[in-house]
Structures are given as structure tokens and as C-alpha cells.
Write a protein that holds these residues in place. Structure first.
Motif, PDB file in Angstrom:
ATOM      1  N   LYS A 138       1.417   7.516  -6.184  1.00 29.51           N
ATOM      2  CA  LYS A 138       0.262   8.218  -6.760  1.00 29.51           C
ATOM      3  C   LYS A 138       0.171   9.668  -6.334  1.00 29.51           C
ATOM      4  CE  LYS A 138      -2.713   4.505  -8.043  1.00 29.51           C
ATOM      5  NZ  LYS A 138      -3.659   3.481  -7.654  1.00 29.51           N
ATOM      6  N   ILE A 188       0.819  -1.221   0.000  1.00 32.68           N
ATOM      7  CA  ILE A 188       0.000   0.000   0.000  1.00 32.68           C
ATOM      8  C   ILE A 188       0.851   1.270   0.000  1.00 32.68           C
ATOM      9  CG2 ILE A 188      -1.656   1.351   1.368  1.00 32.68           C
ATOM     10  CD1 ILE A 188      -2.883  -1.271   2.321  1.00 32.68           C
ATOM     11  N   GLU A 195       2.576   2.267  -3.269  1.00 32.06           N
ATOM     12  CA  GLU A 195       1.550   2.629  -4.238  1.00 32.06           C
ATOM     13  C   GLU A 195       1.008   4.038  -3.954  1.00 32.06           C
ATOM     14  OE1 GLU A 195      -1.232  -0.648  -4.581  1.00 32.06           O
ATOM     15  OE2 GLU A 195      -2.614   0.642  -5.678  1.00 32.06           O
ATOM     16  N   LEU A 196       0.749   4.275  -2.662  1.00 34.72           N
ATOM     17  CA  LEU A 196       0.237   5.586  -2.231  1.00 34.72           C
ATOM     18  C   LEU A 196       1.247   6.682  -2.556  1.00 34.72           C
ATOM     19  CD1 LEU A 196      -2.129   6.826  -0.591  1.00 34.72           C
ATOM     20  CD2 LEU A 196      -0.809   6.398   1.480  1.00 34.72           C
ATOM     21  N   THR A 197       2.511   6.435  -2.208  1.00 34.75           N
ATOM     22  CA  THR A 197       3.561   7.435  -2.449  1.00 34.75           C
ATOM     23  C   THR A 197       3.677   7.703  -3.952  1.00 34.75           C
ATOM     24  OG1 THR A 197       4.715   6.526  -0.533  1.00 34.75           O
ATOM     25  CG2 THR A 197       5.978   8.029  -1.928  1.00 34.75           C
TER      26      THR A 197
END
Ligand code: FAD
Length: 309
Positions: A308, A301, A304-306
Motif C-alpha cells: 500500500k 500485515i 499488505e503494508l508494503t
């Protein structure tokens, strides 16, 4: 009632915690500020501008250069001849100085107040914040530390206090400055950051902690925090620790990554405005305080978050 507030500063800037302490002091009476240091007149001028401060005492001497608690406490205790209460932020510095002032005055310290209910009555957390005690002190002069996250910060500008030089006293000679090893960081300070990204034991190593937490924090302009388990395991430095025995924070956004949410951790961050938790265990207690919860593997997670953002 006149109240003396300890100004926490680094010789140039006043720490935000001071301004929250000024707000708490204003609920008791007329606020006077103590700036102790060496060549601290610039800090005193800045303190004089804080809204609500009526007078600034500045004590300058070589013995106060590093603001050793023993030397500062001596100056504060002397000024307490003409004050009814001494207030310091419940920060590492305030918690070092206030008990010494209380001992010199031979009074009880009232620790970590959350509110001022009256001239002698205050609330404070007990049992890691699970209960709130209302305490009343009969001491004629009060020595108080303030939980700064529960008081609004007084405005940095708008005041026009008088500045008075006071006797800095001699060197008490019971402690000396040896050296300072401060971690240098471009990131905001933990206790005043608007966003905090905090990592827990689940990060597994110092390398993984920094590889996952730091880039996310940098994208968000956030400070980095950690659970005690992460600190004890050496994944993050001591001064990152959030919680009962670490720092008390209340940012706009607190992102807890791989942190279970033990009560001692919650005690330091549960007043955050929005709490986001990432944890693979949907039963983790952190989800009870989280506004937004992501159940899943942080190693998937977080990158992926970083990516985006
Ligand atoms: P853990 O409790 O081990 O939690 C790790 C979490 O990560 C678990 O919820 C797990 O589900 C999750 N996880 C594991 N792998 C993954 C993955 N791949 N992806 C997503 N999630 C995953 N603690 C503090 O933090 N601050 C304090 O100030 C503090 N003071 C204390 C004072 C006292 C007197 C005592 C007794 C304890 C104190 N503690 C403090 C310790 C506290 O009790 C907990 O032990 C500690 O907070 C646990 O840290 P943690 O959540 O990182 O680790």
C-alpha cells in the motif's frame, strides 16, 4: 577546561556521532577535535567547520591509515597532556579507543554518558537503561564515551577552527591491519537513519527476513535492524543488531516487526520518537513502549503494508 573530541571518520566523511559528541564536549569547555588518519587533511578541514569546535589537531601517518585503536589511542593520550577531558562517541570505534586512552592515562573511563551535570558529574544508564546513575569522577583528566542519541548534533557548518598538524608518533607495533569486509548497502546507516525497520525471531529464516523486511525498508528509505535473536539465528548480519549489546538508535520512526520487546532490545531503541510494533501477541512487552501497535500476523500485515505504500 579544554576538551579533546575524537573525530570518527572513514577518511572522507565524518560520522554523525562525532557532532553529537561535540555538543556534549561543549558543555564541559572549549572543544578541540582530533582527526587521526593518513592524508586526513580533508577530514580535518570538515571538522574545522563543525559549529563549536575551536581547534582541530590532525595526525597523519601510514600507521594511522586504518585508525587501529592502539595507534590512535597513543596520539590521543599524548594530546591529553594539554587537555582536561577526552570524549569519544560510544560507537564501536569510540568504545575501542577510549578505554585504551584511559589505560594510558591511568584513569577510570566514564562510559556512555547521557548528560553533563557539571565539570565532574555525569549521568549514565545502568541495568540496561532501567536505572540512571549519577557519577562523579575525581580524576584530574576525564575519559568519557558519549551516548550520541541523547545529544543534539552540532551543526556541520558554521565553525572556523584552526587546524594544527601534530606528531602522529610511530607504529606501536602491537596490532596490524589484515583486511576489511564491510557490508555494502544503499540504505542509510543504522545509527543515523531517520526510519528503521527491524525484524525479530518471528521472521523464521534469513530468506523470509529479507523478503519481508527489505522491501518495506526500501519503500520507506529506512535502515534495517534486527533483534539479537534474529541475528543469533543467522537471519540478519551482526551489525544489524539493535539493543544493549548492539547499536543504540533513536530514529524518528522505529518499526519493530515480530520482536517481543525484551529489556535488552528496548535498551537500544526506546528513545525512538515514534515506535510502531507489529506482533501477534497483544501481551508482548513491545506494546508497552509502542505509540502505534498492530496486533496480527506479520506475514499478512507486512506485505499488505508494503504493497500500500
Ligand atoms: P522473541 O522474544 O522470541 O519474540 C518474538 C516475537 O514475535 C514474540 O513476541 C511473538 O509474539 C512474535 N511473533 C511470533 N510469530 C509472529 C507472527 N507470525 N506475526 C507477528 N508476531 C509474531 N536482544 C536484542 O534484541 N538486542 C540486544 O542487544 C540484546 N542484548 C542482550 C544482552 C544480554 C546480556 C542478554 C541476556 C540478552 C540480550 N538480548 C538482546 C536478547 C533478549 O533478551 C531477547 O532474547 C531478544 O531480544 C528476543 O528477540 P525477539 O524479540 O526477536 O524474539
Amino acid at each position: 577546561m579544554s576538551v579533546l573530541v575524537l573525530v570518527e571518520h572513514d577518511g572522507v566523511h565524518i560520522k554523525d556521532a562525532t557532532r553529537a559528541t561535540v555538543t556534549a564536549a561543549g558543555k564541559l569547555g572549549e572543544v578541540h577535535a582530533l582527526v587521526a588518519g593518513n592524508n586526513a587533511d580533508g577530514v580535518a578541514q570538515a571538522a574545522a567547520k563543525i559549529a563549536g569546535v575551536a581547534k582541530v589537531y590532525v595526525a597523519n601517518s601510514a600507521a594511522l591509515e586504518h585508525q587501529l585503536a592502539e595507534a590512535v589511542a597513543q596520539v590521543a593520550a599524548r594530546l591529553m597532556d594539554s587537555h582536561d577531558a577526552f570524549l569519544a562517541p560510544a560507537t564501536t570505534t569510540g568504545k575501542n579507543i577510549a578505554p585504551r586512552v584511559a589505560a594510558l592515562l591511568d584513569v577510570m573511563q566514564i562510559t556512555d554518558i547521557l548528560s553533563v551535570e557539571g565539570p565532574d558529574t555525569f549521568t549514565r544508564p545502568i541495568y540496561a537503561g532501567n536505572a540512571i546513575a549519577t557519577v562523579r569522577s575525581k580524576d584530574a583528566r576525564k575519559v568519557i564515551t558519549v551516548r550520541t542519541t541523547t545529544f543534539e548534533k552540532a551543526a556541520a557548518e558554521g565553525g572556523s577552527a584552526t587546524v594544527e598538524q601534530v606528531d602522529a608518533g610511530g607504529d606501536p607495533g602491537i596490532s596490524s591491519f589484515v583486511g576489511l569486509e564491510a557490508s555494502k548497502s544503499e540504505r542509510p546507516e543504522l545509527t543515523s537513519a531517520k526510519v528503521i525497520v527491524s525484524g525479530g525471531r518471528a521472521l523464521g529464516s534469513s530468506e523470509q527476513f529479507h523478503a519481508l523486511i527489505d522491501p518495506l525498508a526500501d519503500k520507506l528509505g529506512a535502515a534495517v535492524g534486527a533483534s539479537r535473536a534474529a541475528v543469533d539465528a543467522g537471519y540478519a548480519p551482526n551489525d544489524y543488531q539493535v539493543g544493549q549489546t548492539g547499536k543504540i538508535v533513536a530514529p524518528q520512526v522505529y518499526i519493530a516487526i515480530g520482536i517481543s520487546g525484551a529489556i535488552q532490545h528496548l535498551a537500544g531503541m526506546k528513545d525512538s520518537k515514534t515506535i510502531i510494533a507489529i506482533n501477534k501477541d497483544e501481551e508482548a512487552p513491545i506494546f508497552q513502549v509502542a505509540d502505534i501497535g498492530l496486533v496480527g500476523d506479520l506475514f499478512k500485515i507486512v506485505p499488505e503494508l508494503t504493497g500500500k505504500l
